[in-house]
Design a protein around this motif. Structure first.
Motif, PDB file in Angstrom:
ATOM      1  N   THR A  75      15.759 -52.809  22.353  1.00  0.00           N
ATOM      2  CA  THR A  75      14.845 -52.915  23.498  1.00  0.00           C
ATOM      3  C   THR A  75      15.599 -53.416  24.732  1.00  0.00           C
ATOM      4  O   THR A  75      15.346 -52.944  25.854  1.00  0.00           O
ATOM      5  CB  THR A  75      13.657 -53.839  23.150  1.00  0.00           C
ATOM      6  OG1 THR A  75      12.970 -53.273  22.023  1.00  0.00           O
ATOM      7  CG2 THR A  75      12.681 -53.950  24.312  1.00  0.00           C
ATOM      8  N   SER A  80       8.596 -54.894  24.303  1.00  0.00           N
ATOM      9  CA  SER A  80       8.656 -54.478  22.914  1.00  0.00           C
ATOM     10  C   SER A  80       7.292 -53.902  22.580  1.00  0.00           C
ATOM     11  O   SER A  80       6.291 -54.590  22.697  1.00  0.00           O
ATOM     12  CB  SER A  80       8.948 -55.659  22.000  1.00  0.00           C
ATOM     13  OG  SER A  80      10.305 -55.934  22.024  1.00  0.00           O
ATOM     14  N   ASP A 108       8.746 -46.690  19.939  1.00  0.00           N
ATOM     15  CA  ASP A 108       9.220 -47.556  18.864  1.00  0.00           C
ATOM     16  C   ASP A 108       8.532 -47.109  17.586  1.00  0.00           C
ATOM     17  O   ASP A 108       7.325 -47.287  17.424  1.00  0.00           O
ATOM     18  CB  ASP A 108       8.889 -49.013  19.181  1.00  0.00           C
ATOM     19  CG  ASP A 108       9.560 -49.965  18.197  1.00  0.00           C
ATOM     20  OD1 ASP A 108       9.662 -49.610  17.002  1.00  0.00           O
ATOM     21  OD2 ASP A 108       9.971 -51.050  18.614  1.00  0.00           O
ATOM     22  N   GLU A 166      13.419 -46.006  19.570  1.00  0.00           N
ATOM     23  CA  GLU A 166      13.907 -47.012  18.620  1.00  0.00           C
ATOM     24  C   GLU A 166      13.478 -46.612  17.212  1.00  0.00           C
ATOM     25  O   GLU A 166      12.406 -46.094  17.009  1.00  0.00           O
ATOM     26  CB  GLU A 166      13.317 -48.396  18.947  1.00  0.00           C
ATOM     27  CG  GLU A 166      13.761 -48.918  20.300  1.00  0.00           C
ATOM     28  CD  GLU A 166      13.334 -50.362  20.553  1.00  0.00           C
ATOM     29  OE1 GLU A 166      13.458 -51.211  19.644  1.00  0.00           O
ATOM     30  OE2 GLU A 166      12.878 -50.637  21.678  1.00  0.00           O
TER      31      GLU A 166
HETATM   32 MG   LIG Z   1      12.850 -53.342  19.963  1.00  0.00          MG
END
Ligand SMILES: [Mg+2]
Ligand SMILES: Nc1ncnc2c1ncn2[C@@H]1O[C@H](COP(=O)(O)OP(=O)(O)OP(=O)(O)O)[C@@H](O)[C@H]1O
Length: 139
Positions: A42, A61, A81, A108
């Motif tokens: 991140t 995040s 993510d 991610e």
């Molecule tokens: Mg992260």
């Protein structure tokens, strides 16, 4: 394709590596970020945002939102993510389409993807110790 290796000793140094990559990104580019929990993925995305001219404080995040969108820069940055997702659930996100539209897509936990993302840049962050990271960038 070029391959670069960096060793950073603070979050700020990791952000700076990412900023340089972000400055060269074009619409449709995809960046896959791997590394264990807390490696700095991140933080790296924050640097990508800066390199694209986006306020890095926008980057958070992801909580329950799987894909965030950050505007106000040269290109829109989509930040996904996939940590909490089952592999099959990523099929429905339409990630491929996002990347090619008006922006850049950073992901991610790309190991959750069921489809390969050909041509994507990869960033692998390895924790060496509390403040040291080894970063391999293939772009
Ligand atoms: Mg992260
Ligand atoms: N050299 C470094 N580069 C990046 N982060 C560092 C470095 N040294 C220490 N850190 C710390 O490591 C943490 C990285 O957190 P970050 O949320 O970016 O990781 P992440 O890989 O996204 O984790 P997650 O898998 O939970 O999403 C931060 O607390 C940051 O301050």
């Amino acid at each position: 394709m070029s391959e670069e290796f960096h060793t950073t000793h603070s979050e700020e140094e990791t952000v700076a590596v990412a900023r340089a990559l972000g400055a060269g990104l074009k619409a449709g580019d995809v960046v896959l970020l791997s590394g264990t929990l807390g490696a700095g993925k991140t933080a790296f995305v924050r640097g990508l945002a800066e390199g694209l001219g986006i306020d890095p404080d926008e980057v958070s995040s992801p909580t329950f939102t799987i894909v965030h969108e950050y505007r106000g820069g040269r290109l829109t940055l989509y930040h996904a993510d996939l940590y909490r997702l089952e592999r099959t659930a990523t099929d429905d996100l339409g990630l491929e389409e996002m990347g090619v539209a008006d922006g850049v897509l950073a992901i991610e936990w790309p190991d959750r993807l069921t489809h390969a993302m050909p041509g994507a840049a990869t960033v692998e962050i390895e924790i060496v110790d509390e403040t040291t990271r080894r970063i391999a960038v293939d772009s």
